[in-house]
Scaffold this motif. Structure first.
Motif, PDB file in Angstrom:
ATOM      1  N   HIS A  47      20.593  76.328   0.333  1.00 53.50           N
ATOM      2  CA  HIS A  47      21.011  75.430  -0.772  1.00 53.50           C
ATOM      3  C   HIS A  47      21.486  75.797  -2.056  1.00 53.50           C
ATOM      4  N   ARG A  48      22.357  74.945  -2.536  1.00 60.05           N
ATOM      5  CA  ARG A  48      22.753  75.121  -3.961  1.00 60.05           C
ATOM      6  C   ARG A  48      23.167  74.198  -4.610  1.00 60.05           C
ATOM      7  N   CYS A  49      22.657  74.215  -6.129  1.00 63.23           N
ATOM      8  CA  CYS A  49      23.084  73.067  -6.959  1.00 63.23           C
ATOM      9  C   CYS A  49      23.994  73.598  -7.951  1.00 63.23           C
ATOM     10  N   VAL A  50      25.181  73.048  -8.200  1.00 57.23           N
ATOM     11  CA  VAL A  50      25.996  73.595  -9.376  1.00 57.23           C
ATOM     12  C   VAL A  50      26.236  72.378 -10.509  1.00 57.23           C
ATOM     13  N   SER A  51      26.243  73.249 -11.507  1.00 55.27           N
ATOM     14  CA  SER A  51      26.870  72.439 -12.732  1.00 55.27           C
ATOM     15  C   SER A  51      28.431  72.035 -13.016  1.00 55.27           C
ATOM     16  N   PRO A  52      28.756  71.177 -13.592  1.00 54.38           N
ATOM     17  CA  PRO A  52      30.178  70.930 -13.819  1.00 54.38           C
ATOM     18  C   PRO A  52      31.085  72.130 -13.870  1.00 54.38           C
ATOM     19  N   GLU A  53      30.467  73.012 -14.499  1.00 49.05           N
ATOM     20  CA  GLU A  53      31.509  74.515 -14.694  1.00 49.05           C
ATOM     21  C   GLU A  53      31.116  75.461 -13.399  1.00 49.05           C
ATOM     22  N   ALA A  54      30.626  74.942 -12.586  1.00 44.61           N
ATOM     23  CA  ALA A  54      30.452  75.662 -11.355  1.00 44.61           C
ATOM     24  C   ALA A  54      29.281  76.815 -11.509  1.00 44.61           C
ATOM     25  N   LYS A  55      28.301  76.663 -12.354  1.00 45.57           N
ATOM     26  CA  LYS A  55      27.233  77.566 -12.663  1.00 45.57           C
ATOM     27  C   LYS A  55      26.109  77.207 -11.956  1.00 45.57           C
ATOM     28  N   LEU A  56      25.736  78.121 -10.925  1.00 46.20           N
ATOM     29  CA  LEU A  56      24.359  77.981  -9.882  1.00 46.20           C
ATOM     30  C   LEU A  56      23.199  77.534 -10.731  1.00 46.20           C
ATOM     31  N   VAL A  57      22.716  76.314 -10.656  1.00 47.07           N
ATOM     32  CA  VAL A  57      21.284  76.025 -11.056  1.00 47.07           C
ATOM     33  C   VAL A  57      20.200  76.258 -10.575  1.00 47.07           C
ATOM     34  N   LEU A  58      20.555  75.966  -9.040  1.00 50.57           N
ATOM     35  CA  LEU A  58      19.511  76.179  -7.871  1.00 50.57           C
ATOM     36  C   LEU A  58      20.175  76.777  -6.781  1.00 50.57           C
ATOM     37  N   PHE A  59      19.366  77.931  -6.216  1.00 47.92           N
ATOM     38  CA  PHE A  59      20.115  78.369  -5.081  1.00 47.92           C
ATOM     39  C   PHE A  59      19.000  79.023  -4.389  1.00 47.92           C
ATOM     40  N   GLN A  60      19.184  79.116  -3.057  1.00 47.62           N
ATOM     41  CA  GLN A  60      18.482  79.789  -1.887  1.00 47.62           C
ATOM     42  C   GLN A  60      19.282  80.082  -0.824  1.00 47.62           C
ATOM     43  N   GLY A  61      19.489  81.325  -0.484  1.00 43.52           N
ATOM     44  CA  GLY A  61      20.240  81.632   0.825  1.00 43.52           C
ATOM     45  C   GLY A  61      19.259  82.247   1.872  1.00 43.52           C
TER      46      GLY A  61
END
Length: 66
Positions: A47-61
């Motif tokens: 999963h991933r959660c990205v900010s309006p600037e496409a910065k990863l806020v939360l990620f798990q691969g």
């Protein structure tokens, strides 16, 4: 408030969840995103959660299927 995108994938790369939500900042977005993952049972999925600037806020691969 800022818009964030939360996406969850199955092992084959298919989207299981693709939604947006609002949060005041990245820290709040991380909490909101994690709570949503927990509620839906997707915490262990890629999963991933990205900010309006496409910065990863939360990620798990996770490793793809062999």
């Amino acid at each position: 408030m800022r818009n964030y995108a939360l996406t969850v994938f199955d092992p084959r790369g298919e989207k299981l969840l693709d939604e947006s939500f609002t949060a005041a900042n990245d820290a709040e977005a991380k909490e909101v995103g994690q709570a949503r993952l927990d509620k839906e049972g997707y915490s262990e999925h890629t999963h991933r959660c990205v900010s309006p600037e496409a910065k990863l806020v939360l990620f798990q691969g996770n490793s793809p299927l062999s």
